[in-house]
Design a protein around this motif. Structure first.
Motif, mmCIF file in Angstrom:
data_model
loop_
_atom_site.group_PDB
_atom_site.id
_atom_site.type_symbol
_atom_site.label_atom_id
_atom_site.label_comp_id
_atom_site.label_asym_id
_atom_site.label_seq_id
_atom_site.Cartn_x
_atom_site.Cartn_y
_atom_site.Cartn_z
ATOM 1 N N LEU A 1 2.736 -5.668 -3.636
ATOM 2 C CA LEU A 1 2.672 -4.319 -3.133
ATOM 3 C C LEU A 1 3.631 -3.745 -2.675
ATOM 4 O O LEU A 1 4.646 -4.220 -2.041
ATOM 5 N N LEU A 2 3.512 -2.217 -2.658
ATOM 6 C CA LEU A 2 4.644 -1.374 -2.109
ATOM 7 C C LEU A 2 4.732 -1.563 -0.704
ATOM 8 O O LEU A 2 3.606 -1.810 -0.075
ATOM 9 N N GLU A 3 5.819 -1.497 -0.289
ATOM 10 C CA GLU A 3 6.201 -1.550 1.268
ATOM 11 C C GLU A 3 5.208 -0.366 1.842
ATOM 12 O O GLU A 3 5.374 0.761 1.812
ATOM 13 N N GLY A 4 4.561 -0.901 2.874
ATOM 14 C CA GLY A 4 3.671 0.122 3.614
ATOM 15 C C GLY A 4 2.241 0.226 3.181
ATOM 16 O O GLY A 4 1.382 0.856 3.611
ATOM 17 N N GLY A 5 2.160 -0.468 1.928
ATOM 18 C CA GLY A 5 0.747 -0.207 1.209
ATOM 19 C C GLY A 5 0.805 1.088 0.332
ATOM 20 O O GLY A 5 1.646 1.981 0.355
ATOM 21 N N VAL A 6 -0.207 0.923 -0.582
ATOM 22 C CA VAL A 6 -0.385 1.993 -1.571
ATOM 23 C C VAL A 6 -0.661 3.350 -0.843
ATOM 24 O O VAL A 6 -0.051 4.265 -1.346
ATOM 25 N N PRO A 7 -1.352 3.265 -0.177
ATOM 26 C CA PRO A 7 -1.832 4.605 0.487
ATOM 27 C C PRO A 7 -0.529 5.565 1.031
ATOM 28 O O PRO A 7 -0.545 6.604 1.019
ATOM 29 N N LEU A 8 0.345 4.668 1.836
ATOM 30 C CA LEU A 8 1.456 5.000 2.312
ATOM 31 C C LEU A 8 2.229 5.708 1.151
ATOM 32 O O LEU A 8 2.997 6.804 1.437
ATOM 33 N N ALA A 9 2.530 5.001 0.293
ATOM 34 C CA ALA A 9 3.096 5.255 -1.010
ATOM 35 C C ALA A 9 2.643 6.643 -1.514
ATOM 36 O O ALA A 9 3.668 7.462 -1.997
ATOM 37 N N LEU A 10 1.411 6.773 -1.805
ATOM 38 C CA LEU A 10 0.825 7.858 -2.254
ATOM 39 C C LEU A 10 1.170 9.074 -1.542
ATOM 40 O O LEU A 10 1.327 10.326 -1.770
ATOM 41 N N ALA A 11 0.964 9.089 0.128
ATOM 42 C CA ALA A 11 0.944 9.948 0.851
ATOM 43 C C ALA A 11 2.562 10.645 0.857
ATOM 44 O O ALA A 11 2.710 11.646 0.685
ATOM 45 N N ARG A 12 3.520 9.547 0.755
ATOM 46 C CA ARG A 12 4.944 10.057 0.448
ATOM 47 C C ARG A 12 5.099 10.881 -0.594
ATOM 48 O O ARG A 12 5.818 11.875 -0.607
ATOM 49 N N GLY A 13 4.497 10.244 -1.753
ATOM 50 C CA GLY A 13 4.750 11.321 -3.086
ATOM 51 C C GLY A 13 3.813 12.318 -2.858
ATOM 52 O O GLY A 13 4.550 13.297 -3.581
ATOM 53 N N LEU A 14 3.121 12.449 -2.542
ATOM 54 C CA LEU A 14 2.062 13.887 -2.302
ATOM 55 C C LEU A 14 2.926 14.782 -1.421
ATOM 56 O O LEU A 14 3.090 15.896 -1.968
ATOM 57 N N ALA A 15 3.546 14.445 -0.473
ATOM 58 C CA ALA A 15 4.438 15.262 0.297
ATOM 59 C C ALA A 15 5.893 15.606 -0.252
ATOM 60 O O ALA A 15 5.789 16.886 -0.360
#
Length: 222
Positions: A1-15
């Motif tokens: 899993l990505l650090e902080g979880g997939v939802p966190l990674a997706l939110a960062r990517g979206l930002a």
């Protein structure tokens, strides 16, 4: 899993995607669209600008949603006790008492001002506010974490962000010209091509420098 979880990674990517789109679109309005607009009939030029403003609003919405989601998820990982109540209690502390929160709040403020400037059709102010929101992203990066304050590594990171946003974030505006006003596409491409080439060169140089500093050597990379 990505650090902080997939939802966190997706939110960062979206930002990040939204920030690139907003800065790239604002820069395109200043540097790429003008030679195309002067070659178009008044009605076509007006339509192009209407669609450009819609594109900017979409980028702003994506960036704000990504930043808010990022903040919420980080607060959730820090909350004690975990859960909705803990997250809501942690969020104000995160935004008001941490470097991460200061940078993110500044980004939200910059995006808000950029939205006002888009509505008021102040293209240079839009670019300035978009640049503020984008460059504050460096406050979340490794360069700033390793050495808070001015440094060559931080300068490289800022150039890297700007070049990536100018190139990738400007592509939707260029595509908009091609789709909406083909008669102005050649003029826009002639402006965008040297800009894009310079950005790619800047990305390569800054990526190489940051990789060398952050990793250090080939054995360390392996």
């Amino acid at each position: 899993l990505l650090e902080g979880g997939v939802p966190l990674a997706l939110a960062r990517g979206l930002a990040v995607a939204g920030l690139l789109a907003v800065f790239g679109g604002a820069l395109a309005r200043v540097a790429v669209l003008p030679p195309a607009l002067v070659r178009l009939e008044e009605g076509v030029a007006a339509l192009l600008l209407v669609r450009w403003r819609r594109l900017m609003k979409a980028g702003l919405a994506v960036a704000v949603a990504g930043l808010l989601g990022w903040a919420w998820l980080v607060a959730g990982t820090l909350a004690d006790p975990p859960g909705l109540a803990g997250t809501m209690a942690t969020l104000p502390v995160l935004l008001g008492e941490t470097g991460f929160g200061y940078a993110l709040a500044g980004q939200l403020a910059g995006l808000g001002l950029a939205g006002v400037c888009v509505a008021r059709r102040c293209r240079w102010l839009t670019l300035g506010c978009a640049a503020l929101a984008l460059e504050l992203q460096a406050g979340h990066g490794h360069a700033f974490a390793m050495d808070p304050g001015p440094s060559l590594l931080l300068a490289s990171d800022l150039i890297h962000l700007s070049a990536g946003a100018a190139w990738l974030g400007g592509l939707p505006s260029l595509l908009l010209v091609v789709a909406t006003a083909p008669d102005g596409a050649l003029a826009a491409c002639r402006r965008f091509s040297p800009l894009g080439a310079g950005c790619v060169l800047a990305l390569a140089v800054t990526a190489g420098w940051q990789g060398w500093v952050l990793i250090g050597s080939l054995p360390a990379l392996i």
